[in-house]
Design an enzyme around this catalytic site. Structure first.
Site, mmCIF file in Angstrom:
data_model
loop_
_atom_site.group_PDB
_atom_site.id
_atom_site.type_symbol
_atom_site.label_atom_id
_atom_site.label_comp_id
_atom_site.label_asym_id
_atom_site.label_seq_id
_atom_site.Cartn_x
_atom_site.Cartn_y
_atom_site.Cartn_z
ATOM 1 N NE ARG A 33 -3.304 -1.767 4.151
ATOM 2 C CZ ARG A 33 -4.494 -1.928 3.610
ATOM 3 N NH1 ARG A 33 -5.252 -2.929 3.983
ATOM 4 N NH2 ARG A 33 -4.941 -1.085 2.695
ATOM 5 C CG LEU B 114 -6.770 -9.375 6.258
ATOM 6 C CD1 LEU B 114 -5.256 -9.369 6.339
ATOM 7 C CD2 LEU B 114 -7.347 -10.410 7.216
ATOM 8 C CD GLU C 121 -12.870 -6.273 -2.827
ATOM 9 O OE1 GLU C 121 -11.661 -6.579 -2.899
ATOM 10 O OE2 GLU C 121 -13.776 -7.121 -2.717
ATOM 11 C CG ASN C 122 -7.407 -2.702 -6.223
ATOM 12 O OD1 ASN C 122 -6.423 -3.431 -6.069
ATOM 13 N ND2 ASN C 122 -7.745 -1.805 -5.296
ATOM 14 C CG ASP D 80 -2.085 0.909 1.120
ATOM 15 O OD1 ASP D 80 -2.285 1.504 0.036
ATOM 16 O OD2 ASP D 80 -2.812 1.054 2.109
ATOM 17 C CD GLU E 27 1.895 -13.360 15.652
ATOM 18 O OE1 GLU E 27 1.911 -12.184 16.068
ATOM 19 O OE2 GLU E 27 1.349 -14.299 16.269
ATOM 20 C CG ASN F 86 2.224 1.518 -5.076
ATOM 21 O OD1 ASN F 86 3.085 1.332 -4.238
ATOM 22 N ND2 ASN F 86 1.769 0.560 -5.869
HETATM 23 C C1 FPP Z 1 -1.782 0.263 -3.280
HETATM 24 O O1 FPP Z 1 -1.380 1.585 -3.380
HETATM 25 C C2 FPP Z 1 -1.240 -0.519 -4.358
HETATM 26 C C3 FPP Z 1 -1.967 -1.097 -5.330
HETATM 27 C C4 FPP Z 1 -3.438 -1.046 -5.409
HETATM 28 C C5 FPP Z 1 -1.342 -1.819 -6.427
HETATM 29 C C6 FPP Z 1 -0.093 -2.578 -6.119
HETATM 30 C C7 FPP Z 1 0.507 -2.901 -7.408
HETATM 31 C C8 FPP Z 1 1.792 -2.840 -7.721
HETATM 32 C C9 FPP Z 1 2.860 -2.569 -6.764
HETATM 33 C C10 FPP Z 1 2.193 -3.027 -9.141
HETATM 34 C C11 FPP Z 1 1.819 -4.313 -9.817
HETATM 35 C C12 FPP Z 1 2.315 -5.523 -9.102
HETATM 36 C C13 FPP Z 1 2.927 -6.561 -9.644
HETATM 37 C C14 FPP Z 1 3.174 -7.787 -8.805
HETATM 38 C C15 FPP Z 1 3.430 -6.571 -11.005
HETATM 39 P P1 FPP Z 1 -2.488 2.725 -3.441
HETATM 40 O O2 FPP Z 1 -2.724 3.081 -4.847
HETATM 41 O O3 FPP Z 1 -3.716 2.274 -2.710
HETATM 42 O O4 FPP Z 1 -1.753 3.866 -2.672
HETATM 43 P P2 FPP Z 1 -2.424 5.046 -1.838
HETATM 44 O O5 FPP Z 1 -3.249 4.408 -0.752
HETATM 45 O O6 FPP Z 1 -1.251 5.790 -1.314
HETATM 46 O O7 FPP Z 1 -3.261 5.834 -2.816
#
Ligand code: FPP
Length: 239
Positions: free
Chosen positions: A185, A192, A68-69, A21, A204, A23
């Site tokens: 996380r 979760l 959900e994404n 989480d 854990e 990004n």
């Molecule tokens: C959460 O950050 C992250 C995601 C929903 C996507 C995770 C995906 C990757 C790291 C890339 C693809 C993975 C692979 C294995 C190729 P967020 O967007 O919810 O961040 P925020 O809460 O700060 O907005």
């Protein structure tokens, strides 16, 4: 795969599952658009998997795209699909060299053809590797996984009196891997989010404020140190 067992109270760390989480916040804090945060969040994958493998972890699971994404804006969803394909193209050879076996967890059905192809290709190339199993939860939802398992039980005509934990576990996406010992996380949230909800019954949890793109080897070692200080009892009394 494994049932819960009181004899399993050691500090063995066999399976680590990660909710990646932060990004978007990483991108924000660098004045970049969200897609750049997701891209940066693929750059540490090999380092993190290797760091866990070096510590004796045999199974690493990543939550990359939840059911959900799909509710995110269309362009962000497409961006995550493109990144999966790009990330397979960029990381597959390295992961293969590191002895990583890649496995998909989730529903392949409504994913675009290129994504299914990339997943299928990475599974095929790495299927003989045994150093570490990297499971990628993509189009994954814990409740949906349980519903699928229940449907399979009905389809298999399993008798009411024969329903056990094992019968359910054998029909989950994770049937071939053990339950996670540790769930990490990143980015400060403490929930979760429908991830491995059956399998995490005795896991854990480790929460860190570090944003996923900044998570690296030192963070892996810190999480493992904290895990080793936990007392796991699996419902039994302390020995
Ligand atoms: C959460 O950050 C992250 C995601 C929903 C996507 C995770 C995906 C990757 C790291 C890339 C693809 C993975 C692979 C294995 C190729 P967020 O967007 O919810 O961040 P925020 O809460 O700060 O907005």
């Amino acid at each position: 795969m494994t049932g819960t067992s009181v004899s399993n109270t050691s500090h063995a760390l066999n399976h680590v599952a990660i909710i990646m989480d932060g990004n978007g916040r990483w991108a924000d804090s660098h004045g970049l658009i969200r897609s750049e945060g997701h891209r940066q969040g693929t750059k540490n994958l090999r380092e993190v998997v290797k760091a866990f493998a070096d510590e004796g972890v045999s199974f690493v699971t990543l939550y990359a795209f939840s059911k959900e994404n799909w509710q995110r804006p269309r362009n962000e969803v497409q961006n995550l699909f493109d990144l999966l394909v790009e990330s397979v193209a960029q990381n597959l050879e390295g992961l293969h060299q590191d002895g990583v076996c890649i496995q998909h967890l989730g529903d392949k059905n409504n994913l675009p053809y290129e994504v299914r192809e990339a997943i299928g290709h990475s599974e095929k190339i790495t299927q003989g590797n045994y150093h570490v199993t990297l499971s990628v939860a993509f189009n994954y939802g814990g409740r949906a996984e349980i519903i699928e398992a229940v449907k399979k039980i009905v389809k298999d005509s399993i008798a009411f009196s024969d329903i056990t934990e094992r019968v359910i576990e054998d029909r989950l996406y994770t049937s071939a891997i053990p339950d996670p010992d540790l769930i990490i996380r990143t980015a400060g949230e403490k929930r979760l989010s429908n991830f491995l909800i059956w399998q995490s019954a005795y896991s854990e949890y480790y929460f860190t404020d570090v944003l996923w793109p900044d998570f690296g080897k030192a963070d892996v070692q810190k999480a493992i140190r904290e895990y080793k200080n936990r007392k796991r009892k699996f419902g039994a009394l302390e020995s």
